[in-house]
Design an enzyme around this catalytic site. Structure first.
Site, PDB file in Angstrom:
ATOM      1  N   ASN A 117       0.840  -1.197   0.000  1.00  0.00           N
ATOM      2  CA  ASN A 117       0.000   0.000   0.000  1.00  0.00           C
ATOM      3  C   ASN A 117       0.881   1.255   0.000  1.00  0.00           C
ATOM      4  O   ASN A 117       1.132   1.841  -1.038  1.00  0.00           O
ATOM      5  CB  ASN A 117      -0.932  -0.036   1.215  1.00  0.00           C
ATOM      6  CG  ASN A 117      -1.931   1.105   1.233  1.00  0.00           C
ATOM      7  OD1 ASN A 117      -1.652   2.208   0.784  1.00  0.00           O
ATOM      8  ND2 ASN A 117      -3.118   0.853   1.765  1.00  0.00           N
ATOM      9  N   VAL A 142      -5.438   0.205  -1.880  1.00  0.00           N
ATOM     10  CA  VAL A 142      -5.647   1.640  -1.736  1.00  0.00           C
ATOM     11  C   VAL A 142      -6.805   1.861  -0.771  1.00  0.00           C
ATOM     12  O   VAL A 142      -7.837   1.195  -0.839  1.00  0.00           O
ATOM     13  CB  VAL A 142      -5.932   2.309  -3.099  1.00  0.00           C
ATOM     14  CG1 VAL A 142      -7.187   1.738  -3.755  1.00  0.00           C
ATOM     15  CG2 VAL A 142      -6.061   3.813  -2.943  1.00  0.00           C
ATOM     16  N   ASP A 143      -6.601   2.771   0.171  1.00  0.00           N
ATOM     17  CA  ASP A 143      -7.619   3.152   1.147  1.00  0.00           C
ATOM     18  C   ASP A 143      -8.098   4.551   0.802  1.00  0.00           C
ATOM     19  O   ASP A 143      -7.301   5.505   0.802  1.00  0.00           O
ATOM     20  CB  ASP A 143      -7.037   3.137   2.566  1.00  0.00           C
ATOM     21  CG  ASP A 143      -6.498   1.761   2.956  1.00  0.00           C
ATOM     22  OD1 ASP A 143      -7.223   0.776   2.720  1.00  0.00           O
ATOM     23  OD2 ASP A 143      -5.384   1.677   3.498  1.00  0.00           O
ATOM     24  N   LEU A 144      -9.385   4.669   0.505  1.00  0.00           N
ATOM     25  CA  LEU A 144      -9.944   5.953   0.093  1.00  0.00           C
ATOM     26  C   LEU A 144     -10.921   6.476   1.137  1.00  0.00           C
ATOM     27  O   LEU A 144     -11.749   5.729   1.659  1.00  0.00           O
ATOM     28  CB  LEU A 144     -10.655   5.824  -1.258  1.00  0.00           C
ATOM     29  CG  LEU A 144      -9.796   5.414  -2.456  1.00  0.00           C
ATOM     30  CD1 LEU A 144     -10.647   5.389  -3.719  1.00  0.00           C
ATOM     31  CD2 LEU A 144      -8.610   6.348  -2.636  1.00  0.00           C
ATOM     32  N   TRP A 193      -5.339   7.584   1.375  1.00  0.00           N
ATOM     33  CA  TRP A 193      -4.641   7.669   2.659  1.00  0.00           C
ATOM     34  C   TRP A 193      -3.654   6.510   2.770  1.00  0.00           C
ATOM     35  O   TRP A 193      -3.908   5.415   2.264  1.00  0.00           O
ATOM     36  CB  TRP A 193      -5.627   7.607   3.821  1.00  0.00           C
ATOM     37  CG  TRP A 193      -6.475   8.851   3.954  1.00  0.00           C
ATOM     38  CD1 TRP A 193      -7.400   9.330   3.062  1.00  0.00           C
ATOM     39  CD2 TRP A 193      -6.462   9.775   5.039  1.00  0.00           C
ATOM     40  NE1 TRP A 193      -7.969  10.489   3.524  1.00  0.00           N
ATOM     41  CE2 TRP A 193      -7.417  10.789   4.743  1.00  0.00           C
ATOM     42  CE3 TRP A 193      -5.756   9.846   6.235  1.00  0.00           C
ATOM     43  CZ2 TRP A 193      -7.667  11.853   5.600  1.00  0.00           C
ATOM     44  CZ3 TRP A 193      -6.005  10.895   7.098  1.00  0.00           C
ATOM     45  CH2 TRP A 193      -6.941  11.901   6.781  1.00  0.00           C
TER      46      TRP A 193
END
Length: 284
Positions: free
Chosen positions: A124, A150-152, A163
């Site tokens: 990530n 991916v952290d949205l 993020w």
């Protein structure tokens, strides 16, 4: 490794691979020896490895999920050796592909995960801070081995922003700017996670697909927000989604994952099917 030790006699014919449409993925969150529940990336301890093994028999759950993802989300200092030991214990008898990650910053760290039972490596933060690492991983282990996560999270105006650092630091620019690595041929899959829906049980943020899918040429695993089997089904019903993931331990405890898969299949979704564990034992 998870799938390397499967008995090939009962695996689907490779010629039928195009017919295996969708996947159900179970995600485990690990923090310093414990497994966690997460709500908007705020963690709550649930239990240690013994608790997990008592409530989840992964030798049987393997017949109801298509993949297991194990992420080290430790908020303090990570202990990769301890995490790898836990991974080894988890993967014993679990005959599904297993992806593992959390703080991967080197080829050696990735090798440790693969030697501990993982079939794929999840990265990530390194996608943004060490873009060459994805290239090296793909060259050494194959593109199919690399899962980009991916952290949205949506800003006040509703626009998603990426993020990193376990959801503690927003990247500058738009989400698409931050995800420029999607256009490079070094990622085998995308793990697309909504921080806003994480742990809420409100269902997936399907709008994230409108943003990401047009720029993504690899399979998408959708995560964040599952509260029941209908949410999984809603994700899988979208043609842009290849796999639906849940990390909610309590909603799918006991035979919850088996029942969820039954509901999904009953609703007409095409998924892989495996013979009962008992028949495999008899065949052996």
């Amino acid at each position: 490794m998870g799938c390397a030790c499967c008995a090939t006699s009962w695996l689907p014919d490779p010629a039928l691979s195009d017919m295996l449409k969708k996947r159900l993925v179970f995600t485990l969150l690990y923090d310093g020896g414990s497994f966690m529940l997460s709500r908007n990336f705020r963690l709550q301890k649930v239990g240690d490895l013994r608790w997990l093994q008592r409530h989840y028999d992964f030798s049987r759950i393997a017949f109801h999920i298509d993949e297991l993802i194990v992420l080290d989300v430790t908020r303090g200092v990570r202990d990769p050796v301890r995490f790898c030991d836990t991974l080894k214990a988890l993967t014993e008898g679990c005959f599904v592909p297993i992806a593992a990650g959390g703080g991967v910053r080197s080829l050696e760290h990735a090798r440790q995960l693969l030697r501990s039972g993982a079939d794929k490596v999840v990265i990530n933060t390194a996608l943004h801070e060490q873009p060459d690492l994805a290239v090296e991983l793909a060259e050494d282990f194959g593109q199919q081995c690399v899962v980009g996560a991916v952290d949205l999270r949506r800003d006040a105006d509703g626009q998603p922003r990426a993020w990193v650092d376990r959801g503690m630091r927003a990247l500058p620019g738009s989400a698409l700017d931050a995800m420029a690595w999607l256009r490079k041929p070094h990622i085998g899959e995308l793990y697309l996670n909504s921080m806003d829906r994480d742990g809420t049980g409100q269902g997936y943020d399907m709008g994230l697909l409108d943003l990401v899918a047009p720029h993504c040429s690899v399979p998408i695993i959708l995560a964040g927000g599952v509260g029941n089997a209908l949410h999984l089904l809603a994700g899988l019903a979208d043609a842009r989604v290849d796999a639906a993931a849940t990390a909610h331990l309590f909603n799918f405890i006991g035979d919850g994952l088996a029942r969820a898969r039954q509901q999904i299949v009953a609703a007409g979704q095409t998924m892989a099917s495996w013979p009962p564990a008992s028949s495999l034992g008899a065949a052996a």
